[in-house]
Design a protein around this motif. Structure first.
Motif, PDB file in Angstrom:
ATOM      1  N   ASP A 149       0.778  -1.261   0.243  1.00  0.00           N
ATOM      2  CA  ASP A 149      -0.010   0.019   0.001  1.00  0.00           C
ATOM      3  C   ASP A 149       0.876   1.285  -0.004  1.00  0.00           C
ATOM      4  O   ASP A 149       0.706   2.152  -0.815  1.00  0.00           O
ATOM      5  CB  ASP A 149      -0.858  -0.063   1.114  1.00  0.00           C
ATOM      6  CG  ASP A 149      -1.902   1.221   1.201  1.00  0.00           C
ATOM      7  OD1 ASP A 149      -2.504   1.539   0.102  1.00  0.00           O
ATOM      8  OD2 ASP A 149      -1.969   1.809   2.219  1.00  0.00           O
ATOM      9  N   LYS A 150       1.616   1.320   1.013  1.00  0.00           N
ATOM     10  CA  LYS A 150       2.394   2.834   1.238  1.00  0.00           C
ATOM     11  C   LYS A 150       3.660   2.835   0.167  1.00  0.00           C
ATOM     12  O   LYS A 150       4.275   1.765   0.137  1.00  0.00           O
ATOM     13  CB  LYS A 150       2.823   2.817   2.456  1.00  0.00           C
ATOM     14  CG  LYS A 150       1.843   3.052   3.593  1.00  0.00           C
ATOM     15  CD  LYS A 150       2.191   3.405   4.862  1.00  0.00           C
ATOM     16  CE  LYS A 150       1.252   3.373   5.913  1.00  0.00           C
ATOM     17  NZ  LYS A 150       1.825   3.780   7.339  1.00  0.00           N
ATOM     18  N   VAL A 151       3.715   3.834  -0.560  1.00  0.00           N
ATOM     19  CA  VAL A 151       4.815   4.027  -1.484  1.00  0.00           C
ATOM     20  C   VAL A 151       6.206   3.944  -0.719  1.00  0.00           C
ATOM     21  O   VAL A 151       7.280   3.229  -1.432  1.00  0.00           O
ATOM     22  CB  VAL A 151       4.948   5.475  -1.967  1.00  0.00           C
ATOM     23  CG1 VAL A 151       6.061   5.885  -2.861  1.00  0.00           C
ATOM     24  CG2 VAL A 151       3.727   5.803  -2.701  1.00  0.00           C
ATOM     25  N   THR A 152       6.665   4.433   0.446  1.00  0.00           N
ATOM     26  CA  THR A 152       7.764   4.149   0.872  1.00  0.00           C
ATOM     27  C   THR A 152       8.204   2.771   1.158  1.00  0.00           C
ATOM     28  O   THR A 152       9.393   2.375   0.973  1.00  0.00           O
ATOM     29  CB  THR A 152       8.008   5.035   2.431  1.00  0.00           C
ATOM     30  OG1 THR A 152       6.605   4.507   3.131  1.00  0.00           O
ATOM     31  CG2 THR A 152       7.776   6.515   2.217  1.00  0.00           C
ATOM     32  N   GLU A 153       7.269   1.991   1.558  1.00  0.00           N
ATOM     33  CA  GLU A 153       7.357   0.579   1.749  1.00  0.00           C
ATOM     34  C   GLU A 153       7.377  -0.112   0.455  1.00  0.00           C
ATOM     35  O   GLU A 153       8.343  -1.108   0.401  1.00  0.00           O
ATOM     36  CB  GLU A 153       6.066  -0.168   2.459  1.00  0.00           C
ATOM     37  CG  GLU A 153       5.956   0.633   3.750  1.00  0.00           C
ATOM     38  CD  GLU A 153       4.739  -0.113   4.548  1.00  0.00           C
ATOM     39  OE1 GLU A 153       4.200  -0.893   4.031  1.00  0.00           O
ATOM     40  OE2 GLU A 153       4.524   0.346   5.695  1.00  0.00           O
ATOM     41  N   VAL A 154       6.788   0.326  -0.554  1.00  0.00           N
ATOM     42  CA  VAL A 154       7.075  -0.303  -1.791  1.00  0.00           C
ATOM     43  C   VAL A 154       8.425  -0.117  -2.374  1.00  0.00           C
ATOM     44  O   VAL A 154       9.088  -1.115  -2.823  1.00  0.00           O
ATOM     45  CB  VAL A 154       6.178   0.420  -2.949  1.00  0.00           C
ATOM     46  CG1 VAL A 154       6.568  -0.135  -4.372  1.00  0.00           C
ATOM     47  CG2 VAL A 154       4.655  -0.078  -2.643  1.00  0.00           C
ATOM     48  N   VAL A 155       9.276   1.142  -2.140  1.00  0.00           N
ATOM     49  CA  VAL A 155      10.320   1.298  -2.519  1.00  0.00           C
ATOM     50  C   VAL A 155      11.367   0.615  -1.834  1.00  0.00           C
ATOM     51  O   VAL A 155      12.400  -0.024  -2.274  1.00  0.00           O
ATOM     52  CB  VAL A 155      10.700   2.890  -2.494  1.00  0.00           C
ATOM     53  CG1 VAL A 155      12.114   3.600  -2.512  1.00  0.00           C
ATOM     54  CG2 VAL A 155       9.662   3.831  -3.235  1.00  0.00           C
ATOM     55  N   ARG A 156      11.420   0.480  -0.403  1.00  0.00           N
ATOM     56  CA  ARG A 156      12.131  -0.324   0.401  1.00  0.00           C
ATOM     57  C   ARG A 156      12.039  -1.659  -0.176  1.00  0.00           C
ATOM     58  O   ARG A 156      13.149  -2.588  -0.030  1.00  0.00           O
ATOM     59  CB  ARG A 156      11.707  -0.080   1.920  1.00  0.00           C
ATOM     60  CG  ARG A 156      11.905   1.136   2.438  1.00  0.00           C
ATOM     61  CD  ARG A 156      13.234   1.633   2.770  1.00  0.00           C
ATOM     62  NE  ARG A 156      13.868   1.912   1.492  1.00  0.00           N
ATOM     63  CZ  ARG A 156      13.989   3.197   0.922  1.00  0.00           C
ATOM     64  NH1 ARG A 156      13.087   4.059   1.373  1.00  0.00           N
ATOM     65  NH2 ARG A 156      14.462   3.686  -0.063  1.00  0.00           N
ATOM     66  N   ALA A 157      11.022  -2.230  -0.299  1.00  0.00           N
ATOM     67  CA  ALA A 157      10.818  -3.770  -0.950  1.00  0.00           C
ATOM     68  C   ALA A 157      11.524  -3.809  -2.153  1.00  0.00           C
ATOM     69  O   ALA A 157      12.416  -4.732  -2.382  1.00  0.00           O
ATOM     70  CB  ALA A 157       9.387  -3.970  -0.976  1.00  0.00           C
ATOM     71  N   PHE A 158      11.514  -2.907  -3.040  1.00  0.00           N
ATOM     72  CA  PHE A 158      12.430  -2.894  -4.258  1.00  0.00           C
ATOM     73  C   PHE A 158      13.552  -2.939  -4.207  1.00  0.00           C
ATOM     74  O   PHE A 158      14.334  -3.709  -4.847  1.00  0.00           O
ATOM     75  CB  PHE A 158      11.750  -1.811  -4.947  1.00  0.00           C
ATOM     76  CG  PHE A 158      12.356  -1.647  -6.563  1.00  0.00           C
ATOM     77  CD1 PHE A 158      12.466  -2.764  -7.365  1.00  0.00           C
ATOM     78  CD2 PHE A 158      13.233  -0.306  -6.683  1.00  0.00           C
ATOM     79  CE1 PHE A 158      13.264  -2.412  -8.621  1.00  0.00           C
ATOM     80  CE2 PHE A 158      13.754  -0.290  -7.740  1.00  0.00           C
ATOM     81  CZ  PHE A 158      13.836  -1.194  -8.833  1.00  0.00           C
ATOM     82  N   GLU A 159      13.842  -1.725  -3.428  1.00  0.00           N
ATOM     83  CA  GLU A 159      15.585  -1.615  -3.173  1.00  0.00           C
ATOM     84  C   GLU A 159      16.150  -2.612  -2.599  1.00  0.00           C
ATOM     85  O   GLU A 159      17.456  -3.252  -2.809  1.00  0.00           O
ATOM     86  CB  GLU A 159      15.656  -0.299  -2.515  1.00  0.00           C
ATOM     87  CG  GLU A 159      17.074   0.111  -2.328  1.00  0.00           C
ATOM     88  CD  GLU A 159      17.355   1.716  -1.793  1.00  0.00           C
ATOM     89  OE1 GLU A 159      18.241   2.226  -2.036  1.00  0.00           O
ATOM     90  OE2 GLU A 159      16.361   2.101  -1.084  1.00  0.00           O
ATOM     91  N   SER A 160      15.256  -3.314  -1.731  1.00  0.00           N
ATOM     92  CA  SER A 160      16.084  -4.699  -0.929  1.00  0.00           C
ATOM     93  C   SER A 160      16.018  -5.783  -1.767  1.00  0.00           C
ATOM     94  O   SER A 160      16.605  -6.976  -1.345  1.00  0.00           O
ATOM     95  CB  SER A 160      15.258  -4.802   0.280  1.00  0.00           C
ATOM     96  OG  SER A 160      13.863  -5.258   0.031  1.00  0.00           O
TER      97      SER A 160
END
Length: 338
Positions: A175-186
């Motif tokens: 849902d949250k953009v910041t969490e999407v980015v962290r999941a992608f970057e990791s």
């Protein structure tokens, strides 16, 4: 008798409509601020700076609306909304206008009790990948995991494009953009899909090493992004729409934040109508005749807003492309203020 009843009924409906037309601007004036629904934080469009002040293309449009209504661009209330909250917040009256990188679609314009205003930014959905993945096209992502936000046209476009190209993928819905980015970057996702402008913002401001990532060339969709308001209030719809058009008209006629006072002396009748020297446009919407002057004085013309937030003077560095004026190869074609 039936004709008479019909006329009475039509008169009552017209009176009710006129009452609805005045409602939003009256609420805004009583509150003393325009409540604008924005993203929870996307650089270039709506995000707080180091001092906590919200900045971006969408925020500047909010400020321009406030300047048009109040003569003061600071009379705004920024309401951060995620993709699940945005339409409900507008429907309920929590916000007066939704300025949240919303794609204007037929369903949203007809079935939600909301009205699309006009496109303030033309975009297209893309995919961001880590260069180490070694792919140069989305067609090479068979079997990949793709991060995407739920409840968005992005999610539907992703499924449609992959299915039409017979490519298998696994969506990772967050849902949250910041969490999407962290999941992608990791590395939890092989790819991250969103509007290309948002991917540029993520790459420029939300990852540790921007040069490690690239946006693939495919565009899966047309994404005309723009404001939405509630249906049934044509006057408020007009105020928001014509504020946007005023910024575009200002660019077309060379009116800038710096020269707007000098342009009051122009001999161009179009410029004089835009700036309220020739009266009428303000009265048509129940605003001061200097409504457009105030908006331009506050934020500049569309070019200034674009370049400052997402263009050559920003971290995103986006080209105007489709967002250029109609007479410069783009799709921005403002209706005339006359």
């Amino acid at each position: 008798m039936n004709i008479a009843k019909g006329l009475v009924g039509a008169a009552l409906l017209m009176a009710a409509a006129q009452g609805a037309q005045a409602a939003t601007v009256d609420v805004v004036r009583q509150r003393g601020a325009v409540a604008c629904g924005t993203t929870t934080g996307f650089a270039g469009f709506s995000a707080p700076d180091a001092q906590g002040k919200w900045q971006g293309l969408d925020v500047d449009l909010c400020r321009a609306i406030a300047a048009a209504v109040f003569g003061d661009a600071n009379k705004i209330k920024v309401v951060p909304l995620n993709s699940q909250q945005r339409f409900t917040a507008l429907q309920s009256g929590e916000v007066d206008v939704l300025l949240r990188t919303v794609t204007l679609t037929q369903t949203r314009d007809t079935s939600l009790g909301l009205s699309a205003v006009a496109a303030s930014f033309y975009d297209g959905q893309g995919i961001l990948v880590n260069k180490k993945l070694g792919v140069k096209s989305a067609k090479e992502l068979n079997g990949a995991t793709v991060c995407v936000q739920p409840g968005t046209t992005t999610e539907l476009n992703l499924a449609d494009w992959f299915r039409s190209n017979n490519i298998e993928f696994k969506p990772v819905v967050i849902d949250k953009v910041t969490e999407v980015v962290r999941a992608f970057e990791s590395g939890r996702c092989d790819a991250f899909t969103d509007d290309a402008s948002q991917l540029a913002a993520v790459r420029a401001t939300q990852v540790a090493n921007p040069n490690d990532f690239e946006i693939l060339p495919e565009r899966f969709s047309k994404e005309p992004l723009g404001p939405m308001v509630r249906q049934g209030d044509e006057n408020w719809l007009g105020i928001v729409r014509w504020t946007l058009f005023a910024l575009l008209e200002a660019e077309e006629y060379g009116i800038t934040q710096k020269n707007v006072d000098e342009m009051l002396k122009s001999n161009n009748p179009n410029v004089l109508r835009i700036l309220g020297v020739t009266p009428g446009a303000g009265k048509n919407m129940g605003l001061d005749e200097k409504w457009a002057y105030n908006a331009i004085k506050a934020v500049g013309n569309y070019s200034e807003v674009f370049e400052r937030n997402v263009g050559k003077d920003s971290k995103l560095g986006l080209q105007r492309g489709t967002n250029a004026l109609w007479n410069k190869g783009g799709a921005m074609y403002p209706w005339p203020i006359r």
